[in-house]
Design an enzyme around this catalytic site. Structure first.
Site, PDB file in Angstrom:
ATOM      1  N   LYS A 116       0.881  -1.364   0.049  1.00 43.22           N
ATOM      2  CA  LYS A 116       0.133  -0.104  -0.146  1.00 43.22           C
ATOM      3  C   LYS A 116       0.881   1.242   0.197  1.00 43.22           C
ATOM      4  CE  LYS A 116      -2.777  -3.045  -0.341  1.00 43.22           C
ATOM      5  NZ  LYS A 116      -3.410  -3.455  -1.623  1.00 43.22           N
ATOM      6  N   GLU A 200      -2.084   7.495   7.786  1.00 42.38           N
ATOM      7  CA  GLU A 200      -3.021   8.609   7.219  1.00 42.38           C
ATOM      8  C   GLU A 200      -4.029   9.147   7.990  1.00 42.38           C
ATOM      9  OE1 GLU A 200      -5.360   6.256   4.202  1.00 42.38           O
ATOM     10  OE2 GLU A 200      -3.540   5.427   3.183  1.00 42.38           O
ATOM     11  N   HIS A 235     -15.986  -5.071   6.953  1.00 41.19           N
ATOM     12  CA  HIS A 235     -15.445  -5.067   5.342  1.00 41.19           C
ATOM     13  C   HIS A 235     -15.905  -5.950   4.586  1.00 41.19           C
ATOM     14  CE1 HIS A 235     -12.673  -2.167   7.292  1.00 41.19           C
ATOM     15  NE2 HIS A 235     -12.095  -2.954   7.970  1.00 41.19           N
ATOM     16  N   ARG A 292      -8.041  -7.798  -9.461  1.00 39.77           N
ATOM     17  CA  ARG A 292      -8.684  -8.987  -9.561  1.00 39.77           C
ATOM     18  C   ARG A 292     -10.175  -8.651 -10.130  1.00 39.77           C
ATOM     19  NH1 ARG A 292      -9.323  -7.879  -3.906  1.00 39.77           N
ATOM     20  NH2 ARG A 292     -11.691  -7.402  -3.683  1.00 39.77           N
TER      21      ARG A 292
HETATM   22  C1  MV4 Z   1      -9.485   4.750   5.457  1.00 37.72           C
HETATM   23  C2  MV4 Z   1     -10.533   5.196   6.159  1.00 37.72           C
HETATM   24  C3  MV4 Z   1     -10.611   6.399   6.544  1.00 37.72           C
HETATM   25  N1  MV4 Z   1      -9.674   6.871   6.433  1.00 37.72           N
HETATM   26  N2  MV4 Z   1      -8.635   5.399   5.286  1.00 37.72           N
HETATM   27  C4  MV4 Z   1     -10.874  -0.043   4.876  1.00 37.72           C
HETATM   28  C5  MV4 Z   1     -10.542  -0.925   3.924  1.00 37.72           C
HETATM   29  C6  MV4 Z   1      -9.330  -0.488   3.089  1.00 37.72           C
HETATM   30  N3  MV4 Z   1      -9.476  -0.328   1.852  1.00 37.72           N
HETATM   31  C7  MV4 Z   1      -9.107   0.924   3.672  1.00 37.72           C
HETATM   32  N4  MV4 Z   1     -10.220   1.197   4.539  1.00 37.72           N
HETATM   33  C8  MV4 Z   1     -10.325   2.458   5.020  1.00 37.72           C
HETATM   34  N5  MV4 Z   1      -9.367   3.453   4.772  1.00 37.72           N
HETATM   35  C9  MV4 Z   1      -8.629   6.867   5.766  1.00 37.72           C
HETATM   36  N6  MV4 Z   1      -7.590   7.571   5.881  1.00 37.72           N
HETATM   37  C10 MV4 Z   1     -11.814   4.138   6.286  1.00 37.72           C
HETATM   38  C11 MV4 Z   1     -11.503   3.050   5.793  1.00 37.72           C
HETATM   39  C12 MV4 Z   1     -12.796   2.229   5.835  1.00 37.72           C
HETATM   40  C13 MV4 Z   1     -13.474   1.643   4.968  1.00 37.72           C
HETATM   41  C14 MV4 Z   1     -13.214   1.903   3.801  1.00 37.72           C
HETATM   42  C15 MV4 Z   1     -14.224   1.399   2.696  1.00 37.72           C
HETATM   43  C16 MV4 Z   1     -15.299   0.589   2.918  1.00 37.72           C
HETATM   44  C17 MV4 Z   1     -15.313   0.327   4.162  1.00 37.72           C
HETATM   45  C18 MV4 Z   1     -14.704   0.671   5.128  1.00 37.72           C
HETATM   46  C19 MV4 Z   1     -15.038   0.452   6.565  1.00 37.72           C
HETATM   47  C20 MV4 Z   1     -14.148   0.869   7.735  1.00 37.72           C
HETATM   48  C21 MV4 Z   1     -13.141   1.884   7.246  1.00 37.72           C
END
Ligand code: MV4
Length: 506
Positions: A116, A200, A235, A292
């Site tokens: 990442k 972040e 998730h 994917r």
């Molecule tokens: C985040 C975020 C808030 N702020 N990054 C969750 C999965 C991964 N792909 C990254 N994720 C998140 N990153 C920052 N800087 C909140 C999430 C997140 C989330 C993102 C997409 C879909 C569902 C989620 C559920 C919880 C947190």
């Protein structure tokens, strides 16, 4: 085009790939574990080879064994589906080194997006907006505090080797940072064998919107608009839709250009997805790229009128994308519900057993991508997703109505499923208005799962429904003022099922 393709997966996605192959005139080889000997994907493929006992680590994850089977059966390519080996760079490389084609991106692109922090560096250089944060692993708590203070708390610690939400920690103040960092590093080490953690700014209450990308080997990179994926729990997405109710045509164009820029920067080929957070002011930030085909690809297929899995195969065979970007404007709205064998009334506890009865929805605008049939045994070895129910309609409101209708037609007996939960979800005013974000579902779980009937109540309801259904079939519904009776029988799912079942038996 390939003569024969091996499908390194099971369940609904294995069937989905088999169908795409059949339409392209490609023969198929299924692989299966001992638990899946009677699974539909084994029967529907032209050939099938058992690769080991039920645990995936001893069957579906045995990359070298699958490559051997491909060679023995004369398959020229391997489609990995999603999950399992689909995002393992070493597997994509081993397939290529064996002289076979991996139906997916080059190993180098999987690797570039797999880290990442490396992905952030790569896309930043291409001008893609990311959440403020670091592009390198944190060394110590003091350094982390200095960085966090530069953009302000709360911050989010993430595993560099992570993704999909594993190993994340929200940190609200400098005082909490040292211990959160230590535990995040420990968890990352355990989960991914790599303790690198970066930080972040934490974005509160955004939507999760992702953009579908298709790229060929000849430098053509296109986007196919977005999917709204905010309705998720731990998730795991529960419901996805295209287009997103929060994305205007202008925003779609900007997010799409951003996604194709990220794909180009990674040397991307084949189907991929850029995940974004979209905040309340319409700002969007690249999160990660999934290298994917995704579970939710059908909603894009329906609104864009394209078969993504067929195009994965065509791209892997060297074909050029014949489309212009402007050909991709969403038509209508599509919704997908992931039907899982989980019990919403019981904390989504996985439910096991034999599917004793299955009645599938159909009719206008309804698609069923399933991996089960009556008689299937649902165990605990694999993911609880049984099938995806997908609908397409001219508008979002009509798609919701259509999904409700299709869910009411669906009968699955033998295991608990998410069907009823999906019905309640679609009734909620926030879902109907599209007023959702990534926190919405978890903060409304009580409302959505609250009324759970006990076994005895369910039995009584079934008896009453059967009696009511018996009445329905005896009474010839006359003309005139029986509207009330008709309305009531239409609205009760119990009564509709009982009526259908009682009439079936003669
Ligand atoms: C985040 C975020 C808030 N702020 N990054 C969750 C999965 C991964 N792909 C990254 N994720 C998140 N990153 C920052 N800087 C909140 C999430 C997140 C989330 C993102 C997409 C879909 C569902 C989620 C559920 C919880 C947190």
């Amino acid at each position: 085009m390939f003569g024969k393709v091996l499908i390194a997966n099971r369940g609904e996605i294995a069937l989905r790939v088999i169908r795409a192959c059949q339409e392209l005139g490609v023969r198929t080889v299924a692989v299966y574990s001992e638990a899946d000997a009677r699974a539909p994907h084994v029967r529907e493929a032209d050939e099938a080879v058992c690769v080991g006992p039920p645990p995936s680590a001893q069957s579906y994850l045995l990359g070298d064994r699958l490559i051997e089977v491909a060679k023995q059966t004369g398959a020229e390519a391997i489609h990995p589906g999603y999950g399992f080996l689909s995002e393992r760079a070493w597997f994509a490389r081993a397939v290529r080194d064996a002289g076979l084609v991996f139906v997916g991106p080059p190993a180098e692109a999987i690797e570039a997006m797999g880290s990442k922090t490396a992905a952030r560096q790569l896309v930043i250089a291409a001008g893609v907006p990311v959440v403020p944060g670091t592009t390198e692993a944190l060394r110590d708590a003091d350094g982390a505090i200095a960085i966090a203070e530069s953009f302000g708390f709360p911050v989010l610690l993430k595993a560099a080797a992570g993704g999909g939400g594993k190993g994340m920690r929200v940190v609200h103040s400098a005082a909490e940072l040292a211990s959160a960092l230590a535990s995040a590093q420990r968890e990352a080490k355990n989960a991914f064998g790599d303790d690198a953690v970066y930080v972040e700014k934490y974005i509160s209450g955004p939507r999760h919107v992702e953009v579908q990308v298709l790229a060929d080997m000849h430098g053509n990179v296109l986007h196919l608009g977005e999917r709204e994926c905010s309705l998720q729990r731990r998730h795991q997405k529960m419901l996805e839709e295209a287009p997103s109710p929060a994305v205007s045509p202008a925003l779609r164009a900007r997010m799409g250009e951003t996604a194709t820029a990220a794909a180009r920067a990674a040397g991307y080929v084949n189907a991929g997805t850029c995940e974004f957070l979209l905040d309340r002011d319409g700002q969007f930030y690249f999160l990660e790229m999934n290298t994917r085909i995704q579970v939710e690809h059908p909603v894009t297929e329906l609104v864009m009128g394209i078969d993504l899995v067929q195009w994965q195969l065509r791209i892997a065979a060297g074909e050029r994308l014949p489309f212009e970007q402007k050909a991709f404007t969403p038509r209508g709205a599509a919704i997908e519900c992931r039907i899982t064998s989980e019990d919403p009334a019981n904390g989504f506890l996985p439910s096991t057993g034999r599917i004793t009865h299955l009645h599938l929805p159909s009719g206008p605008g309804v698609r069923w991508d399933g991996g089960i049939e009556a008689g299937s045994e649902v165990g605990l070895h694999y993911d609880p997703m049984l099938a995806k129910l997908i609908v397409h309609a001219p508008t979002r409101a009509l798609a919701i109505t259509r999904m409700q209708r299709a869910l009411r037609e669906l009968v699955i007996e033998g295991v608990e499923t998410s069907r009823g939960f999906h019905l309640r979800l679609l009734e909620h005013p926030d879902v109907q208005s599209g007023n959702i974000n990534i926190q919405w579902l978890e903060s409304h779980l009580d409302e959505l799962t609250g009324l759970s009937a006990n076994d005895e109540t369910i039995q009584l309801a079934a008896i009453v429904a059967a009696l009511a259904a018996q009445q329905d079939r005896e009474v010839r519904i006359p003309t005139g003022n029986d509207d009330e009776l008709n309305d009531a029988s239409e609205r009760s799912g119990w009564r509709a099922v009982a009526r259908r079942e009682s009439l079936r038996r003669e």
